[in-house]
Design a protein around this motif. Structure first.
Motif, PDB file in Angstrom:
ATOM      1  N   GLY A 187      -2.575  15.485   2.191  1.00 59.01           N
ATOM      2  CA  GLY A 187      -2.575  14.324   3.082  1.00 59.01           C
ATOM      3  C   GLY A 187      -3.509  14.152   4.253  1.00 59.01           C
ATOM      4  O   GLY A 187      -3.455  14.128   5.455  1.00 59.01           O
ATOM      5  N   ILE A 188      -5.427  14.722   3.965  1.00 60.99           N
ATOM      6  CA  ILE A 188      -6.312  14.466   4.320  1.00 60.99           C
ATOM      7  C   ILE A 188      -7.030  13.540   4.111  1.00 60.99           C
ATOM      8  O   ILE A 188      -8.297  13.344   4.878  1.00 60.99           O
ATOM      9  N   PHE A 189      -6.682  12.447   3.440  1.00 62.57           N
ATOM     10  CA  PHE A 189      -7.985  11.484   3.166  1.00 62.57           C
ATOM     11  C   PHE A 189      -7.617  10.366   4.214  1.00 62.57           C
ATOM     12  O   PHE A 189      -7.509   9.762   4.306  1.00 62.57           O
ATOM     13  N   ARG A 190      -9.194   9.432   4.384  1.00 60.38           N
ATOM     14  CA  ARG A 190      -8.662   8.620   4.848  1.00 60.38           C
ATOM     15  C   ARG A 190      -9.040   7.607   4.363  1.00 60.38           C
ATOM     16  O   ARG A 190     -10.491   7.454   4.074  1.00 60.38           O
ATOM     17  N   MET A 217       0.876  -1.295  -0.377  1.00 58.17           N
ATOM     18  CA  MET A 217       0.025   0.157  -0.216  1.00 58.17           C
ATOM     19  C   MET A 217       0.769   1.379   0.048  1.00 58.17           C
ATOM     20  O   MET A 217       1.258   1.346   0.531  1.00 58.17           O
ATOM     21  N   GLU A 218       1.111   2.373  -0.713  1.00 58.18           N
ATOM     22  CA  GLU A 218       0.954   3.491  -1.123  1.00 58.18           C
ATOM     23  C   GLU A 218       1.450   4.036   0.360  1.00 58.18           C
ATOM     24  O   GLU A 218      -0.313   4.791   0.933  1.00 58.18           O
ATOM     25  N   SER A 219       2.509   4.933   0.652  1.00 59.88           N
ATOM     26  CA  SER A 219       2.054   5.839   2.187  1.00 59.88           C
ATOM     27  C   SER A 219       1.896   7.193   1.429  1.00 59.88           C
ATOM     28  O   SER A 219       1.653   7.729   0.749  1.00 59.88           O
ATOM     29  N   GLN A 220       0.644   7.753   2.129  1.00 54.33           N
ATOM     30  CA  GLN A 220      -0.519   8.660   2.360  1.00 54.33           C
ATOM     31  C   GLN A 220       0.952   9.803   2.710  1.00 54.33           C
ATOM     32  O   GLN A 220       1.806   9.628   3.707  1.00 54.33           O
ATOM     33  N   PRO A 221       0.920  10.579   1.810  1.00 51.34           N
ATOM     34  CA  PRO A 221       1.767  12.186   1.963  1.00 51.34           C
ATOM     35  C   PRO A 221       1.162  12.826   3.425  1.00 51.34           C
ATOM     36  O   PRO A 221       0.091  12.491   4.248  1.00 51.34           O
ATOM     37  N   HIS A 222       2.026  12.967   4.439  1.00 51.81           N
ATOM     38  CA  HIS A 222       1.861  14.383   5.357  1.00 51.81           C
ATOM     39  C   HIS A 222       1.010  15.241   4.519  1.00 51.81           C
ATOM     40  O   HIS A 222       1.112  15.268   4.056  1.00 51.81           O
ATOM     41  N   MET A 223       0.273  16.154   6.595  1.00 52.12           N
ATOM     42  CA  MET A 223      -0.726  16.198   5.984  1.00 52.12           C
ATOM     43  C   MET A 223       0.006  18.162   6.270  1.00 52.12           C
ATOM     44  O   MET A 223       0.918  18.644   7.140  1.00 52.12           O
ATOM     45  N   VAL A 224      -0.426  19.303   5.015  1.00 53.65           N
ATOM     46  CA  VAL A 224       0.138  19.480   4.955  1.00 53.65           C
ATOM     47  C   VAL A 224       0.167  20.734   6.047  1.00 53.65           C
ATOM     48  O   VAL A 224      -0.398  20.398   7.091  1.00 53.65           O
TER      49      VAL A 224
END
Length: 157
Positions: A111-114, A1-8
């Motif tokens: 960086g805010i997708f759940r 699974m691709e890691s999500q970027p940090h929240m801006v």
């Protein structure tokens, strides 16, 4: 699974994007360079909290205008869904952007997708005239962000 970027975070460059709104008009962040933009993320249309959040943007439209800020609603819903919802709520001026396909792509960039829910966090993100993040805050999903907090922040900037 691709890691999500940090929240801006404040100081980050705002990821650029172009999305359709409820009127099927394209909103491009780059075209709003020189203005402040409030991205008001809400999880899903047709929910009580999201409706109150979007209505607060519409109701405070003149205040945002006086602060040289463009308020934008944004969620993963489709254009037809947002069009019906905006009509139902009588939102005539506030663009309600559709981060529908690729599903949640802009929320992911910010960086805010759940992933577990398939929608974004409830969040307010303010981008300055130079396309830099100056404010970013996540709120509980079952809440309505305090629009006066955002207006107070903008007045201080």
């Amino acid at each position: 699974m691709e890691s999500q970027p940090h929240m801006v975070r404040p100081g980050d460059d705002a990821p650029t994007f172009a999305l359709k709104d409820q009127k099927n008009t394209t909103f491009s962040l780059l075209e709003h360079a020189g203005e402040r933009v409030l991205l008001s993320y809400h999880p899903l249309a047709w929910t009580e909290y999201c409706a109150a959040q979007m209505l607060s943007l519409e109701e405070k439209r003149s205040v945002f205008s006086s602060l040289d800020t463009v308020p934008i609603g944004i969620s993963v819903d489709s254009v037809p869904c947002k069009a019906a919802w905006a009509d139902h709520l009588k939102i005539r001026h506030t663009p309600l952007l559709c981060d529908f396909w690729p599903h949640g792509q802009v929320a992911r960039q910010y960086g805010i997708f759940r992933d577990a829910n398939g929608f974004s966090e409830r969040a307010n993100i303010i981008i300055d005239q130079d396309q830099t993040i100056i404010f970013a805050k996540v709120y509980p999903v079952h809440s309505v962000p305090d629009i006066d907090e955002i207006i107070g922040f903008l007045k201080k900037e």
